[in-house]
Structure formats: C-alpha cells, structure tokens
Write an enzyme that holds these catalytic residues in place. Structure first.
Site, PDB file in Angstrom:
ATOM      1  N   SER A  36      -3.768  -7.568  -6.037  1.00  0.00           N
ATOM      2  CA  SER A  36      -4.180  -6.180  -5.794  1.00  0.00           C
ATOM      3  C   SER A  36      -5.629  -5.896  -6.154  1.00  0.00           C
ATOM      4  O   SER A  36      -6.069  -4.743  -6.045  1.00  0.00           O
ATOM      5  CB  SER A  36      -3.274  -5.233  -6.585  1.00  0.00           C
ATOM      6  N   ARG A 182      -9.822   2.042   5.551  1.00  0.00           N
ATOM      7  CA  ARG A 182      -9.165   3.008   4.653  1.00  0.00           C
ATOM      8  C   ARG A 182      -9.749   2.864   3.244  1.00  0.00           C
ATOM      9  O   ARG A 182      -9.878   1.786   2.699  1.00  0.00           O
ATOM     10  CB  ARG A 182      -7.665   2.737   4.622  1.00  0.00           C
TER      11      ARG A 182
HETATM   12  N1  GLY Z   1      -5.063   3.364  -6.097  1.00  0.00           N
HETATM   13  C1  GLY Z   1      -5.503   2.377  -5.231  1.00  0.00           C
HETATM   14  C2  GLY Z   1      -5.485   2.756  -3.810  1.00  0.00           C
HETATM   15  O1  GLY Z   1      -4.729   3.624  -3.395  1.00  0.00           O
HETATM   16  O2  GLY Z   1      -6.237   2.172  -3.054  1.00  0.00           O
END
Ligand code: GLY
Length: 305
Positions: A36, A182
C-alpha cells in the site's frame, strides 16, 4: 514498529522532527512486501503504480506534497523537497516526476511481481462483461487471491521531540486499482495529515474519499486546540464522517462499509489511534520502548469464520 523505532533513534540523536518522520516513512516505502506504500504498492487499474505523499513541519507550519507520482519510490522525500525548494505546496503527475528527476531521484518500475500478479488477477476476475477470462483457481497463488478486496493501506508517521516540536508525513500508493490520476486524501494538507506547532498533529489511512470532504486531520487538530484529548478528537471526527456518508456506502445497520483511521499526537505527548472498524492497532516508540497499541473505534468487525 521498525519505522517508529528508527524515527525515535534519530530524534534522540537530535534530528529535526520532520527529518525523522521522513526517514521512518522511507523504510516503509522501500519495503516490497507492503502493498500500500511506495515500491511494491498495488497499481492503478492500468497496472501502473501512482504514489501520493505529503509532509508537514509543525514548527514552521510549512507543507509539501506530491500526487499521482510515477516511477519514484520515495514520494515523501520528493514532497519534502517541494516544501523546501519550491514556492508551491503540491506537484502532481508528470510535473511531480520531472521535479523529482531534476532533484536527482532515479526512475524505476515500482510494480513488483507480487503486485503485478495481484493486479492481473483483479483484472481477470473483474466481471463478466469484458474479454478477460478468470484463470483456473488452481493456477492462482492463494497469496494473490487474498488481495481480492481493494485495499486502501497507507503509512502515517508523526514525531514529537523533547522540545515539544511535532511534524508528520503520510505516504501511499492509494486505493488499489484506482482510475489513473485518482488522488486520495494523503497528499491533501488538512485531510491526509495536519500539524500545528501549538497543538499537535493528525494523519489518516483508509478510504480517502470519506476523509477529504471533512478535512478530518485539520478538524482533529482544531478539536484538540479546543481542549479535546487525542482520543476524544479522533472519535468525534469518525462520528462526523459517519453522518456525512451517503446511504450507498452504509450497511443495513447504518455503518460505513469502508474503513478509516486517524492517528493523533498532542504536543504534550498524549496520543491515540482511532478506527472506524476494530480491532486495529498502531505502532508507538517512546522512552518505554516500541509496541503496538490498541486503537479505539466505533464498530467491531464480526470475527472471521
Ligand atoms: N488514504 C489513502 C487513499 O485513500 O488514497
């Protein structure tokens, strides 16, 4: 835990709070097993890793950020240079990449084999209305299958030194398989992180879209300024997010179907982690050593069958 331990060691050696937080986040960005953040992060829907990161220095109230940055694993270091070496606060996409290259960062493919396989499996099993066919289940690594749910992991590190100075950093590869371009909450000052030299700091992980509209980190620090403890402030921000959540994202009991966490640090050393869904833990290193502490939260996940 390694990241907070490293930051604490640097603080004891006299490092600035932002230097220590960036160094801690760099360790996580380098970890190929963290899917992540940084190198090894899960890619966008086209299979390309795009990173968001921001830094905020409490003593000077300055911030820097990058969004949708490709090919550079140390997004937090680039964000710090945006703060230090430009008159801007946020660089995105191609411009952020060119800035990083100009600063001497080396371009590389951030997509590890593990992340590529996870993305490919998601692509192949996305739905029946495209031309990709699901692979035979016995050909799919079980490690890959467990990532089928879309992840929104992120790292946030906050550092406080003996002088009461606080700074913080947030870095992420964002929502797995997102639409290219995004940008989540992480690089948005006030949302993904916020630090105020007179009060403390807050940062977030989880569904960025749920945090952006309410600027949760700014709100948390302002609630602390008004006298709330880190725990009270964090829980209040979560409650407000629930109230603002559209019905399509709530379950039959009115609870958000997504997760969102805040990590709060007051200038006097009090801290809290709060999470929409429990159980959840966060890492702390201080004079009492390194440990995982339980977060507080609003809802409990049912135990796994
Ligand atoms: N909190 C990380 C994201 O939504 O990209």
């Amino acid at each position: 835990l390694d990241a907070t331990r490293h930051a604490y060691k640097l603080l004891l050696q006299g490092a600035d709070t932002l230097d220590a937080a960036v160094a801690a986040v760099t360790l996580v960005e380098d970890d190929p097993n963290d899917t992540s953040v940084g190198y090894g992060g899960l890619p966008n829907e086209d299979g390309v890793v795009e990173l968001d990161a921001a830094v905020m220095h409490g003593p000077t109230h300055r911030a820097g950020a990058v969004a949708a940055l490709r090919n550079i694993r140390h997004a937090a270091q680039v964000a710090r240079l945006v703060m230090e070496q430009t008159d801007h606060q946020l660089l995105v996409g191609e411009g952020a990449l060119r800035f990083a290259v100009a600063q001497g960062f080396k371009e590389e493919n951030l997509l590890t084999e593990k992340a590529r396989k996870i993305w490919l499996y998601w692509r192949q099993t996305r739905g029946p209305s495209d031309d990709w066919l699901p692979p035979p289940l016995d050909k799919v690594d079980p490690e890959v299958r467990q990532y089928f749910e879309r992840h929104t992991g992120t790292v946030h590190v906050a550092c406080l030194n003996a002088a009461g100075e606080v700074s913080c950093v947030t870095s992420t590869s964002g929502l797995a398989f997102k639409i290219a371009g995004r940008v989540g909450d992480s690089p948005i000052v006030g949302a993904g992180l916020y630090a105020d030299g007179q009060v403390g700091s807050c940062g977030s992980t989880g569904r960025g879209e749920a945090n952006l509209a309410g600027l949760g980190s700014f709100l948390a620090v302002e609630l602390m300024r008004g006298g709330a403890s880190p725990l009270e402030a964090g829980l209040e921000v979560l409650r407000r997010v629930v109230k603002q959540t559209p019905a399509r994202l709530l379950d039959e009991e009115g609870r958000p179907r997504f997760d969102l966490k805040y990590f709060l640090l007051a200038k006097d050393g009090r801290h809290a982690g709060v999470s929409m869904w429990l159980p959840a833990r966060y890492a702390v290193t201080d004079a009492n050593g390194s440990r995982l502490e339980e977060a507080a939260g609003l809802y409990h996940r049912p135990p796994k069958q």
